[in-house]
Design a protein around this motif. Structure first.
Motif, mmCIF file in Angstrom:
data_model
loop_
_atom_site.group_PDB
_atom_site.id
_atom_site.type_symbol
_atom_site.label_atom_id
_atom_site.label_comp_id
_atom_site.label_asym_id
_atom_site.label_seq_id
_atom_site.Cartn_x
_atom_site.Cartn_y
_atom_site.Cartn_z
ATOM 1 N N ALA A 85 0.825 -1.205 0.000
ATOM 2 C CA ALA A 85 0.000 0.000 0.000
ATOM 3 C C ALA A 85 0.864 1.261 0.000
ATOM 4 O O ALA A 85 0.543 2.241 -0.675
ATOM 5 C CB ALA A 85 -0.947 -0.004 1.201
ATOM 6 N N VAL A 86 1.966 1.244 0.741
ATOM 7 C CA VAL A 86 2.880 2.390 0.772
ATOM 8 C C VAL A 86 3.460 2.626 -0.619
ATOM 9 O O VAL A 86 3.502 3.754 -1.111
ATOM 10 C CB VAL A 86 3.996 2.180 1.818
ATOM 11 C CG1 VAL A 86 5.131 3.175 1.626
ATOM 12 C CG2 VAL A 86 3.423 2.291 3.225
ATOM 13 N N ALA A 87 3.910 1.576 -1.273
ATOM 14 C CA ALA A 87 4.484 1.718 -2.614
ATOM 15 C C ALA A 87 3.434 2.237 -3.601
ATOM 16 O O ALA A 87 3.728 3.118 -4.413
ATOM 17 C CB ALA A 87 5.055 0.386 -3.088
ATOM 18 N N ALA A 88 2.228 1.718 -3.513
ATOM 19 C CA ALA A 88 1.162 2.118 -4.441
ATOM 20 C C ALA A 88 0.709 3.560 -4.215
ATOM 21 O O ALA A 88 0.268 4.230 -5.149
ATOM 22 C CB ALA A 88 -0.029 1.174 -4.303
ATOM 23 N N ALA A 89 0.831 4.053 -2.999
ATOM 24 C CA ALA A 89 0.336 5.392 -2.664
ATOM 25 C C ALA A 89 1.383 6.486 -2.854
ATOM 26 O O ALA A 89 1.121 7.646 -2.526
ATOM 27 C CB ALA A 89 -0.154 5.401 -1.219
ATOM 28 N N CYS A 90 2.520 6.162 -3.401
ATOM 29 C CA CYS A 90 3.588 7.158 -3.545
ATOM 30 C C CYS A 90 3.065 8.403 -4.274
ATOM 31 O O CYS A 90 2.565 8.307 -5.396
ATOM 32 C CB CYS A 90 4.777 6.576 -4.299
ATOM 33 S SG CYS A 90 6.139 7.763 -4.442
ATOM 34 N N PRO A 91 3.197 9.568 -3.657
ATOM 35 C CA PRO A 91 2.673 10.791 -4.275
ATOM 36 C C PRO A 91 3.615 11.420 -5.304
ATOM 37 O O PRO A 91 3.265 12.422 -5.925
ATOM 38 C CB PRO A 91 2.509 11.726 -3.075
ATOM 39 C CG PRO A 91 3.582 11.297 -2.134
ATOM 40 C CD PRO A 91 3.692 9.804 -2.305
ATOM 41 N N PHE A 92 4.787 10.838 -5.473
ATOM 42 C CA PHE A 92 5.759 11.343 -6.438
ATOM 43 C C PHE A 92 5.823 10.402 -7.640
ATOM 44 O O PHE A 92 5.499 9.219 -7.516
ATOM 45 C CB PHE A 92 7.146 11.469 -5.792
ATOM 46 C CG PHE A 92 7.182 12.452 -4.655
ATOM 47 C CD1 PHE A 92 7.124 13.817 -4.897
ATOM 48 C CD2 PHE A 92 7.255 12.013 -3.345
ATOM 49 C CE1 PHE A 92 7.143 14.725 -3.849
ATOM 50 C CE2 PHE A 92 7.273 12.915 -2.284
ATOM 51 C CZ PHE A 92 7.217 14.278 -2.541
ATOM 52 N N VAL A 104 11.380 6.507 1.521
ATOM 53 C CA VAL A 104 10.248 6.391 2.439
ATOM 54 C C VAL A 104 10.818 6.243 3.839
ATOM 55 O O VAL A 104 11.688 5.406 4.074
ATOM 56 C CB VAL A 104 9.345 5.186 2.101
ATOM 57 C CG1 VAL A 104 8.258 5.009 3.160
ATOM 58 C CG2 VAL A 104 8.707 5.356 0.722
ATOM 59 N N THR A 105 10.321 7.066 4.742
ATOM 60 C CA THR A 105 10.637 6.909 6.157
ATOM 61 C C THR A 105 9.449 6.213 6.787
ATOM 62 O O THR A 105 8.314 6.680 6.680
ATOM 63 C CB THR A 105 10.878 8.265 6.836
ATOM 64 O OG1 THR A 105 12.003 8.892 6.223
ATOM 65 C CG2 THR A 105 11.138 8.100 8.330
ATOM 66 N N ASP A 112 1.116 12.761 12.929
ATOM 67 C CA ASP A 112 0.200 13.726 12.324
ATOM 68 C C ASP A 112 0.968 14.920 11.770
ATOM 69 O O ASP A 112 2.151 15.125 12.072
ATOM 70 C CB ASP A 112 -0.878 14.169 13.315
ATOM 71 C CG ASP A 112 -0.328 14.894 14.530
ATOM 72 O OD1 ASP A 112 0.885 15.189 14.564
ATOM 73 O OD2 ASP A 112 -1.109 15.171 15.443
ATOM 74 N N ALA A 113 0.286 15.696 10.974
ATOM 75 C CA ALA A 113 0.913 16.818 10.279
ATOM 76 C C ALA A 113 1.444 17.869 11.246
ATOM 77 O O ALA A 113 2.407 18.576 10.918
ATOM 78 C CB ALA A 113 -0.086 17.443 9.310
ATOM 79 N N PHE A 129 8.476 16.716 0.821
ATOM 80 C CA PHE A 129 8.017 15.513 1.505
ATOM 81 C C PHE A 129 6.503 15.519 1.567
ATOM 82 O O PHE A 129 5.856 16.560 1.492
ATOM 83 C CB PHE A 129 8.627 15.376 2.907
ATOM 84 C CG PHE A 129 8.056 16.306 3.942
ATOM 85 C CD1 PHE A 129 6.994 15.910 4.757
ATOM 86 C CD2 PHE A 129 8.594 17.574 4.133
ATOM 87 C CE1 PHE A 129 6.483 16.757 5.722
ATOM 88 C CE2 PHE A 129 8.083 18.431 5.099
ATOM 89 C CZ PHE A 129 7.027 18.020 5.895
ATOM 90 N N ARG A 130 5.958 14.328 1.644
ATOM 91 C CA ARG A 130 4.520 14.136 1.811
ATOM 92 C C ARG A 130 4.327 13.115 2.920
ATOM 93 O O ARG A 130 5.051 12.118 3.004
ATOM 94 C CB ARG A 130 3.864 13.613 0.537
ATOM 95 C CG ARG A 130 3.993 14.513 -0.667
ATOM 96 C CD ARG A 130 2.962 15.612 -0.680
ATOM 97 N NE ARG A 130 3.107 16.672 -1.642
ATOM 98 C CZ ARG A 130 3.759 16.717 -2.777
ATOM 99 N NH1 ARG A 130 4.431 15.695 -3.212
ATOM 100 N NH2 ARG A 130 3.768 17.775 -3.533
ATOM 101 N N LEU A 131 3.350 13.362 3.736
ATOM 102 C CA LEU A 131 3.110 12.526 4.900
ATOM 103 C C LEU A 131 1.977 11.554 4.652
ATOM 104 O O LEU A 131 0.935 11.921 4.117
ATOM 105 C CB LEU A 131 2.763 13.437 6.085
ATOM 106 C CG LEU A 131 2.708 12.822 7.456
ATOM 107 C CD1 LEU A 131 4.052 12.211 7.820
ATOM 108 C CD2 LEU A 131 2.325 13.890 8.475
ATOM 109 N N GLY A 132 2.199 10.305 5.033
ATOM 110 C CA GLY A 132 1.146 9.307 5.069
ATOM 111 C C GLY A 132 0.725 9.125 6.520
ATOM 112 O O GLY A 132 0.929 10.031 7.344
#
Length: 181
Positions: A85-92, A104-105, A112-113, A129-132
C-alpha cells in the motif's frame, strides 16, 4: 502465516552496531520465525509468523538482538499489505525518478501533520516531503546524503516518541516483492 519485513535502524553503518546477516537469520529462526531471509547488509529481514502483531514482533526481535549482540536496535515490523500500500500510494512520479531521489521513512506509530508544521517547506525546494499515516515520502533530487530537508526531518524533536527508519525506493519495492513470496 503472515509475511513480514523487519526494518532494523542503524546497523552495520560506519563500523557501528555490526550485525552479520547470517547471525540475524539464525537468531530469527530461533525465535520461531519461518522463511527468514535478509536483504542487503543494512537491516532488512523478511520472515513469516503465525503469532503476534507488528508491534509485539518488533519488540521480541529487538529484545533478542540486544540479548545476543549486546546493543539495542530499533526495529519496525510491517506486513506485505502495508508495504504494498505504501508503494502504491507514492505521491511522487516514482517511475521517472532515480532510486536515490525517492525515499520512504517508516514510523513505528501514526504521525500527524502537526509534528511537521514548523518546517518551512519552501525553504527546502526542490526537495519535498509528503506525509502518510505511518510513513513519510521524501523527494531529494540530489540524494539523501546531500539533502538538507532529510537532515531536518531526522531531528529528534521531529521524531520524538517514534522510531523512524528510511529506505530508498529500490529497497521499498524490493521489500514489497520479498514479502509477496
Amino acid at each position: 502465516m503472515t509475511t513480514y519485513a523487519a526494518l532494523l535502524r542503524g546497523i552495520n553503518v560506519g563500523g557501528k552496531k555490526k550485525l552479520p546477516m547470517a547471525e540475524l537469520r539464525q537468531l530469527m529462526g530461533g525465535l520461531g520465525y519461518g522463511g527468514v531471509r535478509t536483504h542487503l547488509q543494512s537491516g532488512q529481514a523478511v520472515f513469516t509468523s503465525g503469532h503476534g502483531d507488528e508491534q509485539s514482533l518488533a519488540g521480541e526481535l529487538a529484545d533478542a538482538i540486544e540479548k545476543r549482540f549486546g546493543f539495542s536496535v530499533d526495529v519496525i515490523v510491517r506486513d506485505h499489505a502495508y508495504l504494498a500500500a505504501v508503494a502504491a500510494a507514492c505521491p511522487f512520479p516514482a517511475a521517472g525518478l532515480e532510486a536515490k531521489q525517492l525515499h520512504v521513512t517508516y514510523f513505528s506509530a501514526p504521525v500527524d501533520a502537526a509534528r511537521f508544521a514548523e518546517i518551512d517547506r519552501e525553504a527546502y525546494l526542490p526537495e519535498e516531503f509528503r506525509l502518510g499515516e505511518r510513513e513519510l515520502y521524501l523527494y531529494a533530487p540530489d540524494g539523501l546524503g546531500r539533502s538538507k530537508l532529510a537532515e531536518h526531518l531526522a531531528k529528534p524533536r521531529v521524531n520524538k516518541g517514534v522510531i523512524a527508519t528510511t529506505r530508498n525506493w529500490n529497497t521499498v519495492l524490493k521489500l514489497v516483492e520479498l514479502t509477496a513470496e
